[in-house]
Design a protein around this motif. Structure first.
Motif, mmCIF file in Angstrom:
data_model
loop_
_atom_site.group_PDB
_atom_site.id
_atom_site.type_symbol
_atom_site.label_atom_id
_atom_site.label_comp_id
_atom_site.label_asym_id
_atom_site.label_seq_id
_atom_site.Cartn_x
_atom_site.Cartn_y
_atom_site.Cartn_z
ATOM 1 N N GLY A 162 0.888 -4.230 6.249
ATOM 2 C CA GLY A 162 0.693 -5.606 5.838
ATOM 3 C C GLY A 162 -0.427 -5.819 4.839
ATOM 4 N N LYS A 163 -1.275 -4.808 4.648
ATOM 5 C CA LYS A 163 -2.418 -4.939 3.748
ATOM 6 C C LYS A 163 -1.934 -4.899 2.292
ATOM 7 C CE LYS A 163 -6.748 -2.699 2.631
ATOM 8 N NZ LYS A 163 -7.586 -1.547 2.865
ATOM 9 N N LYS A 164 -2.431 -5.852 1.524
ATOM 10 C CA LYS A 164 -2.074 -5.901 0.109
ATOM 11 C C LYS A 164 -3.028 -5.029 -0.694
ATOM 12 C CE LYS A 164 0.001 -10.415 0.286
ATOM 13 N NZ LYS A 164 0.134 -11.698 -0.289
ATOM 14 N N ASP A 165 -2.507 -4.434 -1.739
ATOM 15 C CA ASP A 165 -3.324 -3.551 -2.583
ATOM 16 C C ASP A 165 -4.217 -4.336 -3.503
ATOM 17 O OD1 ASP A 165 -2.249 -1.281 -1.448
ATOM 18 O OD2 ASP A 165 -0.561 -1.277 -2.850
#
Length: 165
Positions: A162-165
């Motif tokens: 779920g972590k965005k870059d």
């Protein structure tokens, strides 16, 4: 004597809450009535000496799932103007399907002998949280710890995905 009084009070609460879930026009009120029904069912679990089931019912159903339902219903913004009109045939099909379900339930339960079956209330150690904890942390401690590591890795994986870059 007190358990019988509590049983009947909780039964009336459960039936009234279930009827209000079905008959409420507002879906938010239906969810709130369903929470009352879950609490009364948890009271029945406590009367049957099943404290663990009562707590799990309150935490999981009345707590987590009903809050999720409430958020979904509020986010959907259900109102009568956006609701499509139901055809008479769809309503008739729903009544026929419900009647068939009732007929199957009555046919399945007509030969049961309920009077010979009694529930043992407040006897023995079955359903107590103390006994469950002893068994869980002595006999089944390795599978319990393996499952906790599995859940931890699943949470870490969900955060990384779920972590965005």
């Amino acid at each position: 004597m007190i358990t019988q009084i509590l049983f009947w009070i909780l039964s009336v609460m459960a039936l009234f809450g279930a009827m209000m879930v079905i008959t409420s026009k507002n879906p938010v009120y239906s969810v709130l009535w369903l929470i009352l029904t879950f609490f009364s069912i948890s009271g029945h679990y406590i009367l049957l000496n099943a404290q663990f089931l009562a707590i799990v019912n309150i935490i999981v159903y009345a707590g987590a799932i009903m809050v999720l339902f409430l958020f979904v219903i509020m986010l959907m913004n259900l109102n009568h103007t956006a609701e499509p009109k139901k055809n008479r045939w769809v309503k008739l099909a729903g009544v026929v399907a419900g009647g068939c379900l009732l007929l199957v339930l009555v046919a399945a339960l007509k030969d049961t002998e309920i009077k010979q079956q009694t529930a043992e209330v407040a006897t023995g150690g079955i359903g107590l949280i103390k006994n469950l904890g002893k068994e869980l942390f002595s006999t089944y401690v390795v599978p319990f710890e393996i499952s906790s590591i599995l859940f931890l890795s699943a949470m870490v994986g969900a955060v990384l995905i779920g972590k965005k870059d």
